[in-house]
Design an enzyme around this catalytic site. Sequence first.
Site, short mmCIF file in Angstrom:
data_model
loop_
_atom_site.label_atom_id
_atom_site.label_comp_id
_atom_site.label_asym_id
_atom_site.label_seq_id
_atom_site.Cartn_x
_atom_site.Cartn_y
_atom_site.Cartn_z
CG HIS A 1 -5.64 -2.59 0.34
ND1 HIS A 1 -4.88 -2.22 -0.76
CD2 HIS A 1 -5.15 -1.86 1.39
CE1 HIS A 1 -4.00 -1.32 -0.39
NE2 HIS A 1 -4.14 -1.08 0.90
CB SER B 1 -0.94 -0.07 1.20
OG SER B 1 -2.12 0.61 0.91
C1 GCU Z 1 -5.39 4.73 1.77
C2 GCU Z 1 -4.80 5.53 0.63
C3 GCU Z 1 -3.97 4.65 -0.29
C4 GCU Z 1 -2.94 3.89 0.49
C5 GCU Z 1 -3.60 3.15 1.64
C6 GCU Z 1 -2.64 2.51 2.62
O1 GCU Z 1 -6.31 3.83 1.30
O2 GCU Z 1 -5.86 6.13 -0.05
O3 GCU Z 1 -3.29 5.45 -1.26
O4 GCU Z 1 -2.24 3.01 -0.34
O5 GCU Z 1 -4.36 4.05 2.43
O6 GCU Z 1 -1.46 2.78 2.63
O7 GCU Z 1 -3.09 1.76 3.46
#
Ligand code: GCU
Length: 439
Positions: free
Chosen positions: A418, A277
Amino acid sequence: MKIPQKTLTRSLLNTCTLFLLSLLHVNPLFAIPKDANIDETKVPKFTLPNPLVMGDGTPVTSSHQWSARRRGEILDLFREHVYGHAPDGLPKGLTYQVLKTVPDFLNGKASMKEIRVLFNGKKDGPKMDILLIVPQIKYKPVPAFIGLNFGGNHTILADPRITLSRSWMRPKKDGLVVDHQATEKSRGSSSGRWPVETIIDRGYALATIYYGDIDPDFDDDFKNGIQPLFYRDGQTKPAPNEWGSIGAWSWGLSRALDYFETDQDIDAKKIAVIGHSRLGKTSLWAGAQDQRFAIIISNDSGCGGAALSRRRFGEKVKRINTSFPHWFNDRFNDYNDYENALPVDQHELIALIAPRPVYIASAAEDQWADPKGEFLSGKYAEPVYSLFGKKGLESDQQPPIDHPTGDFIRYHIRTGKHDVTDFDWAQYLDFADRHLPKK
Ligand code: GCU
Protein backbone atom coordinates in the site's frame (compact mmCIF):
# COMPACT_ATOMS: atom_id res chain seq x y z
CA MET A 1 -9.18 28.54 22.65
CA LYS A 2 -10.51 26.32 25.43
CA ILE A 3 -10.95 22.69 24.45
CA PRO A 4 -13.65 20.79 26.41
CA GLN A 5 -12.52 17.71 28.37
CA LYS A 6 -14.82 15.44 26.30
CA THR A 7 -13.17 16.60 23.11
CA LEU A 8 -9.71 16.07 24.59
CA THR A 9 -10.52 12.51 25.70
CA ARG A 10 -12.04 11.81 22.34
CA SER A 11 -9.04 13.25 20.58
CA LEU A 12 -6.66 11.18 22.75
CA LEU A 13 -8.58 8.00 21.93
CA ASN A 14 -8.52 8.95 18.28
CA THR A 15 -4.82 9.64 18.41
CA CYS A 16 -4.20 6.12 19.77
CA THR A 17 -6.46 4.64 17.11
CA LEU A 18 -4.74 6.65 14.44
CA PHE A 19 -1.35 5.50 15.65
CA LEU A 20 -2.43 1.86 15.53
CA LEU A 21 -3.91 2.43 12.11
CA SER A 22 -0.78 4.11 10.90
CA LEU A 23 1.02 0.89 11.78
CA LEU A 24 -1.63 -0.91 9.80
CA HIS A 25 -0.98 1.51 6.97
CA VAL A 26 2.70 0.60 6.97
CA ASN A 27 2.10 -3.09 6.74
CA PRO A 28 -1.51 -3.94 6.13
CA LEU A 29 -0.91 -7.65 5.62
CA PHE A 30 0.36 -8.08 9.15
CA ALA A 31 -2.32 -5.95 10.68
CA ILE A 32 -5.41 -7.24 8.89
CA PRO A 33 -7.79 -8.01 11.74
CA LYS A 34 -8.70 -11.68 12.17
CA ASP A 35 -12.36 -11.12 11.45
CA ALA A 36 -11.64 -9.54 8.06
CA ASN A 37 -12.09 -11.84 5.10
CA ILE A 38 -9.24 -12.04 2.59
CA ASP A 39 -10.30 -15.40 1.16
CA GLU A 40 -11.85 -15.05 -2.30
CA THR A 41 -13.89 -18.26 -1.87
CA LYS A 42 -15.68 -16.64 1.08
CA VAL A 43 -16.89 -13.58 -0.80
CA PRO A 44 -20.70 -13.63 -0.49
CA LYS A 45 -23.00 -13.73 -3.51
CA PHE A 46 -24.52 -10.34 -4.24
CA THR A 47 -26.43 -8.39 -6.85
CA LEU A 48 -25.20 -4.92 -7.70
CA PRO A 49 -27.54 -2.00 -8.31
CA ASN A 50 -27.80 -1.37 -12.05
CA PRO A 51 -26.52 2.07 -13.02
CA LEU A 52 -28.53 1.88 -16.23
CA VAL A 53 -31.98 1.62 -14.66
CA MET A 54 -33.54 4.81 -13.31
CA GLY A 55 -35.15 5.02 -9.89
CA ASP A 56 -38.58 4.63 -11.54
CA GLY A 57 -37.51 1.53 -13.49
CA THR A 58 -36.95 3.22 -16.87
CA PRO A 59 -33.93 1.77 -18.67
CA VAL A 60 -31.16 4.19 -19.61
CA THR A 61 -30.22 3.68 -23.24
CA SER A 62 -28.50 6.91 -24.26
CA SER A 63 -25.73 9.15 -22.99
CA HIS A 64 -28.25 11.97 -23.02
CA GLN A 65 -30.57 10.15 -20.61
CA TRP A 66 -27.59 9.34 -18.43
CA SER A 67 -26.34 12.93 -18.27
CA ALA A 68 -29.77 14.55 -17.98
CA ARG A 69 -31.32 12.26 -15.36
CA ARG A 70 -29.57 9.14 -14.18
CA ARG A 71 -26.25 10.71 -13.27
CA GLY A 72 -27.98 13.14 -10.93
CA GLU A 73 -30.01 10.38 -9.29
CA ILE A 74 -26.92 8.34 -8.47
CA LEU A 75 -24.97 11.38 -7.30
CA ASP A 76 -27.79 12.20 -4.95
CA LEU A 77 -27.84 8.66 -3.54
CA PHE A 78 -24.12 8.86 -2.80
CA ARG A 79 -24.67 12.22 -1.11
CA GLU A 80 -27.60 11.01 0.93
CA HIS A 81 -26.22 7.62 2.02
CA VAL A 82 -22.43 7.67 1.81
CA TYR A 83 -20.39 10.89 1.65
CA GLY A 84 -23.03 13.46 2.59
CA HIS A 85 -24.30 16.59 0.92
CA ALA A 86 -21.89 19.50 0.74
CA PRO A 87 -23.45 22.92 1.21
CA ASP A 88 -24.35 24.98 -1.83
CA GLY A 89 -22.32 28.06 -2.55
CA LEU A 90 -19.12 29.36 -1.04
CA PRO A 91 -18.55 30.76 2.43
CA LYS A 92 -18.82 34.52 2.59
CA GLY A 93 -15.53 36.31 2.16
CA LEU A 94 -13.51 33.42 0.64
CA THR A 95 -10.28 34.90 -0.73
CA TYR A 96 -7.13 33.71 -2.48
CA GLN A 97 -3.79 35.31 -1.62
CA VAL A 98 -0.48 34.62 -3.29
CA LEU A 99 1.86 34.15 -0.32
CA LYS A 100 5.12 33.48 -2.07
CA THR A 101 6.53 33.26 -5.61
CA VAL A 102 9.88 31.66 -6.42
CA PRO A 103 10.73 32.08 -10.12
CA ASP A 104 13.82 29.90 -9.99
CA PHE A 105 12.84 26.50 -8.60
CA LEU A 106 14.19 22.98 -9.32
CA ASN A 107 17.41 24.49 -10.73
CA GLY A 108 15.49 26.78 -13.01
CA LYS A 109 13.27 24.07 -14.45
CA ALA A 110 10.21 25.38 -12.70
CA SER A 111 8.66 28.22 -10.78
CA MET A 112 6.94 27.83 -7.44
CA LYS A 113 4.01 29.62 -5.91
CA GLU A 114 2.17 29.31 -2.61
CA ILE A 115 -1.44 30.39 -2.61
CA ARG A 116 -3.36 30.75 0.63
CA VAL A 117 -7.11 30.28 0.58
CA LEU A 118 -8.79 32.07 3.47
CA PHE A 119 -12.10 30.24 3.57
CA ASN A 120 -13.98 33.07 5.26
CA GLY A 121 -11.55 35.83 4.38
CA LYS A 122 -10.21 35.95 7.95
CA LYS A 123 -6.55 35.35 8.72
CA ASP A 124 -7.39 33.44 11.89
CA GLY A 125 -10.18 31.46 10.24
CA PRO A 126 -9.82 28.10 8.47
CA LYS A 127 -7.42 28.23 5.55
CA MET A 128 -5.57 26.01 3.11
CA ASP A 129 -2.26 26.52 1.35
CA ILE A 130 -1.84 25.40 -2.25
CA LEU A 131 1.72 24.65 -3.36
CA LEU A 132 1.96 25.04 -7.12
CA ILE A 133 5.06 24.07 -9.11
CA VAL A 134 4.96 24.98 -12.80
CA PRO A 135 7.44 23.92 -15.50
CA GLN A 136 9.39 26.78 -17.11
CA ILE A 137 8.35 26.10 -20.66
CA LYS A 138 7.26 28.33 -23.50
CA TYR A 139 3.93 26.71 -24.11
CA LYS A 140 1.59 27.80 -21.40
CA PRO A 141 -0.95 27.21 -20.02
CA VAL A 142 0.10 23.71 -18.96
CA PRO A 143 -1.97 20.74 -17.74
CA ALA A 144 -1.58 19.88 -14.07
CA PHE A 145 -1.84 17.16 -11.47
CA ILE A 146 -3.39 18.03 -8.16
CA GLY A 147 -3.36 15.81 -5.10
CA LEU A 148 -3.86 16.24 -1.40
CA ASN A 149 -0.94 15.17 0.79
CA PHE A 150 -0.82 13.53 4.23
CA GLY A 151 1.98 15.43 5.95
CA GLY A 152 2.12 19.03 4.74
CA ASN A 153 3.25 20.55 1.43
CA HIS A 154 6.84 20.69 2.68
CA THR A 155 6.97 16.86 2.81
CA ILE A 156 6.74 16.38 -0.97
CA LEU A 157 10.15 17.93 -1.67
CA ALA A 158 13.11 18.86 0.54
CA ASP A 159 13.39 22.49 -0.52
CA PRO A 160 13.56 24.93 2.41
CA ARG A 161 11.70 27.54 0.40
CA ILE A 162 8.48 25.55 0.76
CA THR A 163 6.67 26.84 3.85
CA LEU A 164 6.65 24.34 6.71
CA SER A 165 3.06 23.53 7.61
CA ARG A 166 1.86 24.80 10.97
CA SER A 167 -1.38 22.82 10.87
CA TRP A 168 -2.41 20.01 13.22
CA MET A 169 -0.83 16.70 12.17
CA ARG A 170 -1.54 13.09 13.00
CA PRO A 171 1.21 11.43 15.04
CA LYS A 172 4.23 10.21 13.07
CA LYS A 173 7.30 8.26 14.06
CA ASP A 174 10.95 9.30 13.83
CA GLY A 175 10.43 12.87 15.02
CA LEU A 176 8.62 13.96 11.86
CA VAL A 177 5.72 15.23 13.97
CA VAL A 178 6.05 16.38 17.58
CA ASP A 179 2.99 17.43 19.58
CA HIS A 180 0.91 17.31 16.42
CA GLN A 181 3.26 19.78 14.70
CA ALA A 182 5.45 19.03 11.70
CA THR A 183 9.17 19.40 12.31
CA GLU A 184 11.98 20.60 10.01
CA LYS A 185 13.03 16.98 9.83
CA SER A 186 9.86 16.14 7.94
CA ARG A 187 10.85 18.22 4.90
CA GLY A 188 10.85 15.94 1.89
CA SER A 189 9.79 12.95 4.00
CA SER A 190 7.18 11.83 1.48
CA SER A 191 9.19 12.73 -1.63
CA GLY A 192 9.16 9.04 -2.57
CA ARG A 193 5.48 9.42 -3.33
CA TRP A 194 5.89 12.66 -5.31
CA PRO A 195 8.38 12.47 -8.20
CA VAL A 196 8.20 16.23 -8.64
CA GLU A 197 11.05 16.59 -11.10
CA THR A 198 9.76 13.82 -13.37
CA ILE A 199 6.31 15.40 -13.43
CA ILE A 200 7.80 18.79 -14.30
CA ASP A 201 10.10 17.26 -16.96
CA ARG A 202 7.04 15.73 -18.57
CA GLY A 203 5.49 19.19 -18.93
CA TYR A 204 2.91 19.07 -16.14
CA ALA A 205 2.43 21.43 -13.26
CA LEU A 206 1.95 19.87 -9.83
CA ALA A 207 -0.27 21.26 -7.11
CA THR A 208 -0.69 19.89 -3.63
CA ILE A 209 -2.49 20.79 -0.42
CA TYR A 210 -2.21 19.35 3.08
CA TYR A 211 -5.58 17.61 3.58
CA GLY A 212 -5.72 18.56 7.27
CA ASP A 213 -5.88 22.25 6.29
CA ILE A 214 -9.40 21.60 5.03
CA ASP A 215 -10.53 19.38 7.87
CA PRO A 216 -8.11 17.91 10.45
CA ASP A 217 -8.30 14.13 10.26
CA PHE A 218 -9.73 13.24 13.65
CA ASP A 219 -13.18 12.90 15.06
CA ASP A 220 -13.90 16.12 16.95
CA ASP A 221 -17.57 16.26 16.03
CA PHE A 222 -16.79 18.78 13.30
CA LYS A 223 -15.82 21.72 15.47
CA ASN A 224 -12.75 22.55 13.42
CA GLY A 225 -12.16 22.52 9.66
CA ILE A 226 -14.50 24.14 7.19
CA GLN A 227 -17.82 22.59 8.24
CA PRO A 228 -18.63 25.18 10.97
CA LEU A 229 -18.46 27.95 8.38
CA PHE A 230 -21.68 26.61 6.94
CA TYR A 231 -23.69 25.85 10.08
CA ARG A 232 -27.19 27.26 10.13
CA ASP A 233 -28.30 29.13 13.25
CA GLY A 234 -28.17 26.70 16.16
CA GLN A 235 -26.48 23.92 14.16
CA THR A 236 -23.46 22.39 15.90
CA LYS A 237 -22.55 19.57 13.54
CA PRO A 238 -23.48 18.27 10.11
CA ALA A 239 -26.91 16.61 9.85
CA PRO A 240 -26.89 12.80 9.31
CA ASN A 241 -27.06 13.22 5.54
CA GLU A 242 -24.51 16.04 5.37
CA TRP A 243 -20.82 15.83 4.61
CA GLY A 244 -18.04 14.28 6.65
CA SER A 245 -14.31 14.73 6.17
CA ILE A 246 -14.08 13.06 2.75
CA GLY A 247 -16.79 15.43 1.55
CA ALA A 248 -14.86 18.37 2.96
CA TRP A 249 -11.51 17.29 1.51
CA SER A 250 -13.02 16.88 -1.95
CA TRP A 251 -14.71 20.28 -1.62
CA GLY A 252 -11.25 21.75 -0.95
CA LEU A 253 -9.96 20.22 -4.19
CA SER A 254 -12.72 21.99 -6.10
CA ARG A 255 -11.76 25.29 -4.48
CA ALA A 256 -8.21 24.78 -5.76
CA LEU A 257 -9.68 24.17 -9.20
CA ASP A 258 -11.59 27.48 -8.92
CA TYR A 259 -8.23 29.11 -8.34
CA PHE A 260 -6.59 27.40 -11.35
CA GLU A 261 -9.31 28.88 -13.54
CA THR A 262 -7.80 32.27 -12.69
CA ASP A 263 -4.13 31.32 -13.05
CA GLN A 264 -2.74 31.95 -16.51
CA ASP A 265 -0.04 29.30 -16.20
CA ILE A 266 -2.54 26.49 -15.74
CA ASP A 267 -4.91 24.93 -18.24
CA ALA A 268 -7.85 24.41 -15.91
CA LYS A 269 -9.55 22.17 -18.47
CA LYS A 270 -6.67 19.71 -18.15
CA ILE A 271 -6.44 18.92 -14.48
CA ALA A 272 -5.86 15.38 -13.25
CA VAL A 273 -6.84 14.79 -9.63
CA ILE A 274 -4.89 12.10 -7.83
CA GLY A 275 -5.12 10.63 -4.34
CA HIS A 276 -3.77 7.73 -2.32
CA SER A 277 -5.78 5.62 0.09
CA ARG A 278 -8.25 7.83 2.04
CA LEU A 279 -7.20 10.58 -0.34
CA GLY A 280 -7.95 8.23 -3.27
CA LYS A 281 -11.48 7.90 -1.91
CA THR A 282 -11.42 11.70 -1.88
CA SER A 283 -10.15 12.13 -5.45
CA LEU A 284 -12.90 9.79 -6.71
CA TRP A 285 -15.59 11.70 -4.84
CA ALA A 286 -14.16 15.04 -6.02
CA GLY A 287 -14.14 13.83 -9.62
CA ALA A 288 -17.61 12.32 -9.35
CA GLN A 289 -19.09 15.61 -8.21
CA ASP A 290 -17.02 18.18 -10.05
CA GLN A 291 -17.00 17.48 -13.75
CA ARG A 292 -14.31 20.08 -14.35
CA PHE A 293 -11.69 17.51 -13.27
CA ALA A 294 -10.49 16.03 -16.55
CA ILE A 295 -8.83 12.84 -15.22
CA ILE A 296 -9.39 11.04 -11.95
CA ILE A 297 -6.79 8.80 -10.34
CA SER A 298 -7.45 6.47 -7.43
CA ASN A 299 -4.34 4.94 -5.90
CA ASP A 300 -5.14 2.05 -3.50
CA SER A 301 -8.39 3.72 -2.38
CA GLY A 302 -10.10 0.55 -1.09
CA CYS A 303 -13.27 0.56 1.01
CA GLY A 304 -15.40 3.64 0.40
CA GLY A 305 -13.21 4.31 -2.65
CA ALA A 306 -12.95 2.06 -5.68
CA ALA A 307 -13.62 -1.28 -3.91
CA LEU A 308 -17.12 -2.78 -4.09
CA SER A 309 -18.69 -2.70 -0.62
CA ARG A 310 -20.87 -5.76 -1.22
CA ARG A 311 -17.81 -8.04 -1.53
CA ARG A 312 -17.09 -7.57 2.18
CA PHE A 313 -13.42 -8.32 1.41
CA GLY A 314 -10.65 -6.76 3.50
CA GLU A 315 -11.96 -3.58 5.09
CA LYS A 316 -15.75 -3.54 5.44
CA VAL A 317 -18.23 -0.72 5.82
CA LYS A 318 -18.73 -1.37 9.55
CA ARG A 319 -15.03 -1.39 10.21
CA ILE A 320 -14.32 1.84 8.35
CA ASN A 321 -17.25 3.59 10.02
CA THR A 322 -16.02 2.45 13.41
CA SER A 323 -12.35 3.34 12.94
CA PHE A 324 -13.05 6.62 11.15
CA PRO A 325 -16.49 7.84 12.23
CA HIS A 326 -15.87 11.25 10.69
CA TRP A 327 -15.03 10.26 7.10
CA PHE A 328 -18.51 9.56 5.72
CA ASN A 329 -21.93 10.87 6.70
CA ASP A 330 -23.83 9.40 9.64
CA ARG A 331 -26.33 7.63 7.42
CA PHE A 332 -23.58 5.40 6.06
CA ASN A 333 -23.63 3.66 9.47
CA ASP A 334 -27.04 2.20 8.55
CA TYR A 335 -25.17 -0.13 6.20
CA ASN A 336 -22.72 -1.54 8.74
CA ASP A 337 -23.04 -5.28 7.98
CA TYR A 338 -25.96 -4.47 5.63
CA GLU A 339 -24.06 -3.62 2.47
CA ASN A 340 -26.78 -5.23 0.32
CA ALA A 341 -29.22 -2.59 1.49
CA LEU A 342 -27.05 0.23 0.11
CA PRO A 343 -28.87 1.89 -2.78
CA VAL A 344 -25.51 2.24 -4.57
CA ASP A 345 -22.20 0.45 -4.79
CA GLN A 346 -18.80 1.81 -5.70
CA HIS A 347 -18.93 0.87 -9.42
CA GLU A 348 -21.48 3.67 -9.65
CA LEU A 349 -18.96 6.09 -8.18
CA ILE A 350 -16.70 5.21 -11.11
CA ALA A 351 -19.68 5.52 -13.47
CA LEU A 352 -20.25 9.10 -12.25
CA ILE A 353 -16.86 9.97 -13.72
CA ALA A 354 -17.91 8.84 -17.23
CA PRO A 355 -17.02 9.68 -19.92
CA ARG A 356 -13.84 11.15 -18.42
CA PRO A 357 -10.75 8.97 -18.07
CA VAL A 358 -10.35 7.25 -14.70
CA TYR A 359 -7.35 5.26 -13.45
CA ILE A 360 -7.82 2.71 -10.66
CA ALA A 361 -4.64 1.29 -9.14
CA SER A 362 -4.17 -1.51 -6.64
CA ALA A 363 -1.17 -3.13 -4.97
CA ALA A 364 -0.67 -6.88 -4.66
CA GLU A 365 0.10 -6.77 -0.94
CA ASP A 366 -2.79 -4.46 -0.19
CA GLN A 367 -5.52 -7.03 0.48
CA TRP A 368 -7.09 -4.66 3.00
CA ALA A 369 -8.12 -2.45 0.05
CA ASP A 370 -9.50 -5.42 -1.96
CA PRO A 371 -7.64 -5.16 -5.29
CA LYS A 372 -10.14 -7.41 -7.05
CA GLY A 373 -13.06 -5.34 -5.77
CA GLU A 374 -11.30 -2.24 -7.12
CA PHE A 375 -10.94 -3.87 -10.54
CA LEU A 376 -14.58 -4.99 -10.56
CA SER A 377 -15.83 -1.47 -9.86
CA GLY A 378 -14.17 -0.40 -13.07
CA LYS A 379 -15.59 -3.42 -14.85
CA TYR A 380 -19.17 -2.75 -13.78
CA ALA A 381 -18.89 0.93 -14.67
CA GLU A 382 -18.13 0.01 -18.28
CA PRO A 383 -21.76 -0.02 -19.53
CA VAL A 384 -21.98 3.68 -18.68
CA TYR A 385 -18.76 4.45 -20.58
CA SER A 386 -20.16 2.42 -23.51
CA LEU A 387 -23.13 4.81 -23.72
CA PHE A 388 -20.57 7.46 -24.65
CA GLY A 389 -18.75 5.15 -27.07
CA LYS A 390 -15.75 4.97 -24.74
CA LYS A 391 -13.78 1.81 -24.14
CA GLY A 392 -13.22 0.72 -20.56
CA LEU A 393 -10.89 -1.92 -19.17
CA GLU A 394 -10.78 -4.05 -22.31
CA SER A 395 -10.48 -7.18 -20.21
CA ASP A 396 -12.93 -9.25 -18.18
CA GLN A 397 -10.28 -10.61 -15.86
CA GLN A 398 -8.11 -8.74 -13.43
CA PRO A 399 -4.79 -8.44 -15.32
CA PRO A 400 -1.55 -10.06 -14.12
CA ILE A 401 0.60 -8.07 -11.70
CA ASP A 402 2.36 -5.07 -13.30
CA HIS A 403 0.32 -5.26 -16.53
CA PRO A 404 -1.93 -2.21 -16.80
CA THR A 405 -5.04 -2.60 -18.94
CA GLY A 406 -7.80 -0.41 -20.33
CA ASP A 407 -8.50 2.79 -22.17
CA PHE A 408 -10.88 5.30 -20.56
CA ILE A 409 -11.07 3.10 -17.47
CA ARG A 410 -7.56 1.91 -16.80
CA TYR A 411 -6.40 -0.44 -14.07
CA HIS A 412 -3.27 -2.00 -12.69
CA ILE A 413 -2.25 -4.12 -9.76
CA ARG A 414 1.43 -3.66 -9.11
CA THR A 415 4.00 -5.53 -7.08
CA GLY A 416 4.32 -4.38 -3.49
CA LYS A 417 2.49 -2.77 -0.67
CA HIS A 418 0.00 0.00 0.00
CA ASP A 419 1.91 3.04 -1.26
CA VAL A 420 2.47 5.34 -4.23
CA THR A 421 5.50 4.31 -6.27
CA ASP A 422 7.40 5.39 -9.38
CA PHE A 423 5.68 2.56 -11.24
CA ASP A 424 2.30 4.07 -10.35
CA TRP A 425 3.35 7.55 -11.46
CA ALA A 426 4.86 6.26 -14.72
CA GLN A 427 1.41 4.86 -15.60
CA TYR A 428 -0.43 8.03 -14.56
CA LEU A 429 1.87 10.24 -16.63
CA ASP A 430 1.41 8.05 -19.72
CA PHE A 431 -2.34 8.01 -19.11
CA ALA A 432 -2.39 11.81 -18.90
CA ASP A 433 -0.24 12.12 -22.05
CA ARG A 434 -2.76 10.02 -23.91
CA HIS A 435 -5.88 11.73 -22.67
CA LEU A 436 -4.66 15.31 -22.21
CA PRO A 437 -2.54 15.91 -25.29
CA LYS A 438 -0.33 18.97 -24.88
CA LYS A 439 0.03 21.72 -27.46
C1 GCU B 1 -6.66 2.78 6.85
C2 GCU B 1 -8.10 2.69 6.41
C3 GCU B 1 -8.23 2.73 4.90
C4 GCU B 1 -7.51 3.94 4.35
C5 GCU B 1 -6.09 3.98 4.87
C6 GCU B 1 -5.34 5.26 4.54
O1 GCU B 1 -5.96 1.66 6.45
O2 GCU B 1 -8.62 1.50 6.94
O3 GCU B 1 -9.60 2.80 4.52
O4 GCU B 1 -7.55 3.93 2.95
O5 GCU B 1 -6.08 3.92 6.28
O6 GCU B 1 -5.91 6.25 4.13
O7 GCU B 1 -4.16 5.30 4.76
